[in-house]
Design an enzyme around this catalytic site. Structure first.
Site, PDB file in Angstrom:
ATOM      1  N   ASP A   1      14.928  58.598 -35.572  1.00 20.96           N
ATOM      2  CA  ASP A   1      14.500  57.794 -36.720  1.00 20.96           C
ATOM      3  C   ASP A   1      13.159  58.364 -37.208  1.00 20.96           C
ATOM      4  O   ASP A   1      13.137  59.316 -37.987  1.00 20.96           O
ATOM      5  CB  ASP A   1      14.412  56.345 -36.220  1.00 20.96           C
ATOM      6  CG  ASP A   1      14.044  55.342 -37.273  1.00 20.96           C
ATOM      7  OD1 ASP A   1      14.418  55.515 -38.434  1.00 20.96           O
ATOM      8  OD2 ASP A   1      13.380  54.340 -36.935  1.00 20.96           O
TER       9      ASP A   1
ATOM     10  N   LYS B   1      18.307  59.801 -39.005  1.00 15.25           N
ATOM     11  CA  LYS B   1      17.819  59.160 -40.240  1.00 15.25           C
ATOM     12  C   LYS B   1      16.655  59.997 -40.772  1.00 15.25           C
ATOM     13  O   LYS B   1      15.482  59.620 -40.600  1.00 15.25           O
ATOM     14  CB  LYS B   1      17.291  57.758 -39.920  1.00 15.25           C
ATOM     15  CG  LYS B   1      18.305  56.666 -39.803  1.00 15.25           C
ATOM     16  CD  LYS B   1      17.532  55.334 -39.693  1.00 15.25           C
ATOM     17  CE  LYS B   1      18.384  54.221 -39.213  1.00 15.25           C
ATOM     18  NZ  LYS B   1      17.564  53.072 -38.734  1.00 15.25           N
TER      19      LYS B   1
ATOM     20  N   PHE C   1      19.316  49.329 -40.233  1.00 20.00           N
ATOM     21  CA  PHE C   1      19.205  49.168 -38.784  1.00 20.00           C
ATOM     22  C   PHE C   1      20.614  48.945 -38.255  1.00 20.00           C
ATOM     23  O   PHE C   1      21.269  47.958 -38.597  1.00 20.00           O
ATOM     24  CB  PHE C   1      18.285  47.999 -38.421  1.00 20.00           C
ATOM     25  CG  PHE C   1      17.994  47.951 -36.956  1.00 20.00           C
ATOM     26  CD1 PHE C   1      17.009  48.752 -36.404  1.00 20.00           C
ATOM     27  CD2 PHE C   1      18.732  47.126 -36.115  1.00 20.00           C
ATOM     28  CE1 PHE C   1      16.754  48.728 -35.041  1.00 20.00           C
ATOM     29  CE2 PHE C   1      18.483  47.104 -34.753  1.00 20.00           C
ATOM     30  CZ  PHE C   1      17.490  47.911 -34.225  1.00 20.00           C
ATOM     31  N   VAL C   2      21.094  49.889 -37.458  1.00 20.55           N
ATOM     32  CA  VAL C   2      22.495  49.858 -37.018  1.00 20.55           C
ATOM     33  C   VAL C   2      22.581  49.464 -35.541  1.00 20.55           C
ATOM     34  O   VAL C   2      21.619  49.644 -34.781  1.00 20.55           O
ATOM     35  CB  VAL C   2      23.183  51.220 -37.249  1.00 20.55           C
ATOM     36  CG1 VAL C   2      23.238  51.532 -38.742  1.00 20.55           C
ATOM     37  CG2 VAL C   2      22.494  52.348 -36.496  1.00 20.55           C
TER      38      VAL C   2
ATOM     39  N   ARG D   1      25.195  46.667 -27.668  1.00 22.30           N
ATOM     40  CA  ARG D   1      25.388  48.044 -27.205  1.00 22.30           C
ATOM     41  C   ARG D   1      26.862  48.315 -26.909  1.00 22.30           C
ATOM     42  O   ARG D   1      27.312  49.448 -26.960  1.00 22.30           O
ATOM     43  CB  ARG D   1      24.593  48.306 -25.916  1.00 22.30           C
ATOM     44  CG  ARG D   1      23.089  48.241 -26.080  1.00 22.30           C
ATOM     45  CD  ARG D   1      22.418  48.781 -24.830  1.00 22.30           C
ATOM     46  NE  ARG D   1      21.001  48.455 -24.747  1.00 22.30           N
ATOM     47  CZ  ARG D   1      20.020  49.139 -25.337  1.00 22.30           C
ATOM     48  NH1 ARG D   1      20.294  50.184 -26.078  1.00 22.30           N
ATOM     49  NH2 ARG D   1      18.757  48.780 -25.184  1.00 22.30           N
TER      50      ARG D   1
ATOM     51  N   ASP E   1      21.239  48.846 -29.678  1.00 20.43           N
ATOM     52  CA  ASP E   1      21.098  47.395 -29.540  1.00 20.43           C
ATOM     53  C   ASP E   1      20.305  46.754 -30.658  1.00 20.43           C
ATOM     54  O   ASP E   1      19.575  47.423 -31.395  1.00 20.43           O
ATOM     55  CB  ASP E   1      20.364  47.075 -28.227  1.00 20.43           C
ATOM     56  CG  ASP E   1      18.870  47.402 -28.318  1.00 20.43           C
ATOM     57  OD1 ASP E   1      18.524  48.516 -28.772  1.00 20.43           O
ATOM     58  OD2 ASP E   1      18.051  46.537 -27.970  1.00 20.43           O
TER      59      ASP E   1
ATOM     60  N   GLU F   1      20.126  61.803 -27.604  1.00 25.91           N
ATOM     61  CA  GLU F   1      19.557  60.570 -28.171  1.00 25.91           C
ATOM     62  C   GLU F   1      20.634  59.806 -28.926  1.00 25.91           C
ATOM     63  O   GLU F   1      21.561  60.414 -29.472  1.00 25.91           O
ATOM     64  CB  GLU F   1      18.459  60.943 -29.185  1.00 25.91           C
ATOM     65  CG  GLU F   1      17.041  60.806 -28.688  1.00 25.91           C
ATOM     66  CD  GLU F   1      16.527  59.370 -28.710  1.00 25.91           C
ATOM     67  OE1 GLU F   1      17.320  58.418 -28.505  1.00 25.91           O
ATOM     68  OE2 GLU F   1      15.318  59.206 -28.902  1.00 25.91           O
ATOM     69  N   ASP F   2      20.474  58.506 -29.005  1.00 22.24           N
ATOM     70  CA  ASP F   2      21.362  57.715 -29.862  1.00 22.24           C
ATOM     71  C   ASP F   2      21.036  57.945 -31.332  1.00 22.24           C
ATOM     72  O   ASP F   2      21.920  58.151 -32.159  1.00 22.24           O
ATOM     73  CB  ASP F   2      21.299  56.223 -29.495  1.00 22.24           C
ATOM     74  CG  ASP F   2      19.875  55.664 -29.443  1.00 22.24           C
ATOM     75  OD1 ASP F   2      18.896  56.415 -29.677  1.00 22.24           O
ATOM     76  OD2 ASP F   2      19.735  54.455 -29.170  1.00 22.24           O
TER      77      ASP F   2
ATOM     78  N   GLY G   1      19.908  53.665 -24.922  1.00 19.28           N
ATOM     79  CA  GLY G   1      20.737  53.807 -26.125  1.00 19.28           C
ATOM     80  C   GLY G   1      21.754  54.926 -26.091  1.00 19.28           C
ATOM     81  O   GLY G   1      22.807  54.840 -26.712  1.00 19.28           O
TER      82      GLY G   1
HETATM   83  P1  5GP Z   1      12.151  57.079 -33.238  1.00 19.61           P
HETATM   84  O1  5GP Z   1      11.126  57.258 -32.151  1.00 19.61           O
HETATM   85  O2  5GP Z   1      12.809  58.340 -33.697  1.00 19.61           O
HETATM   86  O3  5GP Z   1      11.563  56.276 -34.394  1.00 19.61           O
HETATM   87  O4  5GP Z   1      13.246  56.113 -32.699  1.00 19.61           O
HETATM   88  C1  5GP Z   1      14.056  56.404 -31.695  1.00 19.61           C
HETATM   89  C2  5GP Z   1      14.608  55.138 -31.079  1.00 19.61           C
HETATM   90  O5  5GP Z   1      14.478  54.015 -31.941  1.00 19.61           O
HETATM   91  C3  5GP Z   1      16.086  55.289 -30.865  1.00 19.61           C
HETATM   92  O6  5GP Z   1      16.345  55.891 -29.620  1.00 19.61           O
HETATM   93  C4  5GP Z   1      16.551  53.851 -30.933  1.00 19.61           C
HETATM   94  O7  5GP Z   1      16.445  53.250 -29.664  1.00 19.61           O
HETATM   95  C5  5GP Z   1      15.590  53.175 -31.872  1.00 19.61           C
HETATM   96  N1  5GP Z   1      16.168  53.044 -33.223  1.00 19.61           N
HETATM   97  C6  5GP Z   1      15.817  53.696 -34.346  1.00 19.61           C
HETATM   98  N2  5GP Z   1      16.586  53.326 -35.398  1.00 19.61           N
HETATM   99  C7  5GP Z   1      17.469  52.426 -34.903  1.00 19.61           C
HETATM  100  C8  5GP Z   1      18.549  51.694 -35.489  1.00 19.61           C
HETATM  101  O8  5GP Z   1      18.908  51.770 -36.679  1.00 19.61           O
HETATM  102  N3  5GP Z   1      19.213  50.852 -34.644  1.00 19.61           N
HETATM  103  C9  5GP Z   1      18.896  50.717 -33.327  1.00 19.61           C
HETATM  104  N4  5GP Z   1      19.630  49.863 -32.629  1.00 19.61           N
HETATM  105  N5  5GP Z   1      17.902  51.399 -32.742  1.00 19.61           N
HETATM  106  C10 5GP Z   1      17.184  52.245 -33.528  1.00 19.61           C
END
Ligand code: 5GP
Length: 188
Positions: free
Chosen positions: A107, A135, A161-162, A174, A168, A103-104, A48
């Site tokens: 969340d 987020k 969810f973006v 992507r 992706d 990181e992208d 990402g």
């Molecule tokens: P976390 O572990 O913080 O919950 O999530 C991190 C990963 O979840 C990000 O690197 C990403 O790949 C995915 N992710 C979380 N929210 C989104 C979203 O809104 N869109 C997309 N495409 N991926 C997300």
């Protein structure tokens, strides 16, 4: 049917992204400017972060090295399964180096919170996080940085969810140069 027609709304345009990435890179260039410390290591979380990292490092006005890790935590859905596994390890030695984890999106915080102790175990002297989107409303784990690490974020993201700019849905979208929300019919 064109790629753009899959998108319901655009949250950040390509130009807005470029401006913000330049600001982040300028801040990082100032914060990590040191005659005594070794060059920082920028570690991208694949896949990402690939576009964000590519844009960011080209605007950082310091020597940096670049590496990637891969973490498996998402299937093809929109929710984390909560148990990340590091499936591709670092190639570079980060011992006594400042690491900037790119990181992208942060969340729940589970992915970065798994990577920070991993980088600590490899001897990093600090771990900062530079995430394109954040987020905070969805956080399940508070992000504990290492050493004098800092938290950088491009934009605070509403609870959608973006997709795009590296992110992706089911490995698609992507390559969108902007951040958008998919039309509901494409989640099916
Ligand atoms: P976390 O572990 O913080 O919950 O999530 C991190 C990963 O979840 C990000 O690197 C990403 O790949 C995915 N992710 C979380 N929210 C989104 C979203 O809104 N869109 C997309 N495409 N991926 C997300």
């Amino acid at each position: 049917m064109s790629l753009d027609s899959h998108i319901e709304s655009v949250l950040w345009t390509h130009d807005q992204i470029s401006d913000r990435v330049a600001q982040l890179a300028a801040q990082i260039s100032t914060d990590f400017d040191s005659d005594s410390a070794p060059p920082p290591v920028v570690v991208g979380v694949a896949t990402g972060a690939f576009l964000f990292l590519a844009d960011l490092v080209r605007k950082i006005q310091l020597p940096v090295s670049v590496d990637f890790v891969r973490v498996e935590s998402y299937g093809s859905g929109t929710e984390s399964n909560g148990a990340p596994v590091i499936s591709v390890n670092l190639k570079l030695d980060v011992k006594d180096k400042h690491v900037i984890l790119v990181e992208d999106i942060v969340d729940t915080g589970i992915t970065v919170s798994c990577l920070i102790p991993y980088l600590e175990s490899k001897g990093a002297s600090s771990v900062s996080v530079c995430t394109f989107l954040d987020k905070p409303s969805r956080r399940k784990v508070q992000v504990e940085l290492l050493g004098k690490g800092k938290f950088y974020r491009g934009f605070q993201c509403p609870d959608y969810f973006v997709v795009g700019y590296g992110m992706d849905f089911a490995e698609l979208y992507r390559n969108l140069p902007y951040i958008g929300v998919l039309k509901p019919e494409y989640y099916k």
